[in-house]
Scaffold this active site. Sequence first.
Site, mmCIF file in Angstrom:
data_model
loop_
_atom_site.group_PDB
_atom_site.id
_atom_site.type_symbol
_atom_site.label_atom_id
_atom_site.label_comp_id
_atom_site.label_asym_id
_atom_site.label_seq_id
_atom_site.Cartn_x
_atom_site.Cartn_y
_atom_site.Cartn_z
ATOM 1 N N LYS A 138 27.288 30.802 36.537
ATOM 2 C CA LYS A 138 28.738 30.757 36.681
ATOM 3 C C LYS A 138 29.148 29.348 37.085
ATOM 4 C CE LYS A 138 32.624 32.728 39.179
ATOM 5 N NZ LYS A 138 33.137 33.834 39.978
ATOM 6 N N LYS B 37 29.343 32.524 32.447
ATOM 7 C CA LYS B 37 30.790 32.449 32.622
ATOM 8 C C LYS B 37 31.219 31.026 32.915
ATOM 9 C CE LYS B 37 34.274 34.055 35.790
ATOM 10 N NZ LYS B 37 34.536 34.589 37.074
HETATM 11 C C1 PBG Z 1 35.391 35.643 41.773
HETATM 12 C C2 PBG Z 1 35.784 35.699 40.345
HETATM 13 C C3 PBG Z 1 36.559 34.769 39.652
HETATM 14 C C4 PBG Z 1 36.665 35.240 38.346
HETATM 15 C C5 PBG Z 1 35.936 36.439 38.276
HETATM 16 N N1 PBG Z 1 35.391 36.693 39.510
HETATM 17 C C6 PBG Z 1 37.273 33.562 40.152
HETATM 18 C C7 PBG Z 1 36.495 32.406 40.620
HETATM 19 O O1 PBG Z 1 35.276 32.365 40.602
HETATM 20 O O2 PBG Z 1 37.147 31.430 41.053
HETATM 21 C C8 PBG Z 1 37.410 34.560 37.246
HETATM 22 C C9 PBG Z 1 37.735 35.396 36.054
HETATM 23 C C10 PBG Z 1 38.689 34.770 35.110
HETATM 24 O O3 PBG Z 1 39.109 33.617 35.234
HETATM 25 O O4 PBG Z 1 39.036 35.480 34.171
HETATM 26 N N2 PBG Z 1 35.683 36.866 42.415
#
Ligand code: PBG
Length: 325
Positions: free
Chosen positions: A196, A250
Amino acid sequence: MFPTERPRRLRRTPALRRLVAETTLSPEDLVYPLFVAEGMSEPRPILAMPGQFQHSLESLLREAHRAHAAGVGGIILFGVPSVKDDQGSGAFDPNGIAQVALRALREEFDDDLLIMADLCLDEYTSHGHCGVLRPDGSVDNDQTLDLYGRVAVAQASAGAAVVAPSGMMDGQVGAIRSALDSAGFTDTVIMAYAAKYASGLYGPFREAVGVEITGGGNRKSYQQDPRNRRESWREAQLDVDEGADIVMVKPAMSYLDVVSDLRAQLDVPISAYHVSGEYAMIKAAAANGWIDGDLVAMEQLTAIRRAGADFILTYFAREIAETLS
Ligand code: PBG
């Protein structure tokens, strides 16, 4: 003089193209992220994500039914609490909004619809970080792991079949697996946000869940640097070693090299998250008449599958599943 090789022969008709297509995209390949907000009687549109809502309990069930009817592979739930604190305790409170909604979903669908829960603290912490803070303001990895274990048990108790840790703390998968197992939830699946990245593409999501990191902070001390590719191999392998059943990459489109690498290296299912900014860019350009939104959505989702993802988390899930089914 005729060319001896004619790849175009196989592109002449729709039937030929379908026959030789290397990649498929089906409703069951799509997982639908849904937001449920505490204390709301009506769904509230998320302006930066046209077509998406902060749902009330009632509209959540309605939208879940539509998604189920379209044949999506599952839904993943995000809770938006009305009160936050420095521990993010709403995330593991049995009466926290996500748990209330999970119980309602479970009661409505049982195992007919696959119900997943995003597992993190950021929606619930007053400072907006994914973990608890030390007095100096840095994120305390190991203190956070205990809380993640509690969130996992709360979500599994409420009916989540899959928990999806997204906080990028070291050791989070192992901590969650052992907390779940100790509480008797040995069958609860862990889908790890393994690779991520600290991405600008999460912008619209901040509006969706009402998260603001205090002091103009960011997540670069725990999410990955977009300059790094090999680092994802290590992150994903660690998660598998700690017990992840599924690993995720991601965002998706800017990281297809990583999807492809992990597909080649690992034998667990791979997913990719087509995130809020990726959705918003397509919606915005389409609203201006600059691109055909459906066409581009289909092209991107297909490309993610082509790169090696078994399934995709996408805000297009219900919409595209309806056109596919
Ligand atoms: C963290 C989380 C995020 C997203 C999913 N889980 C935000 C981040 O990491 O800042 C982002 C999902 C998206 O942008 O569609 N709980």
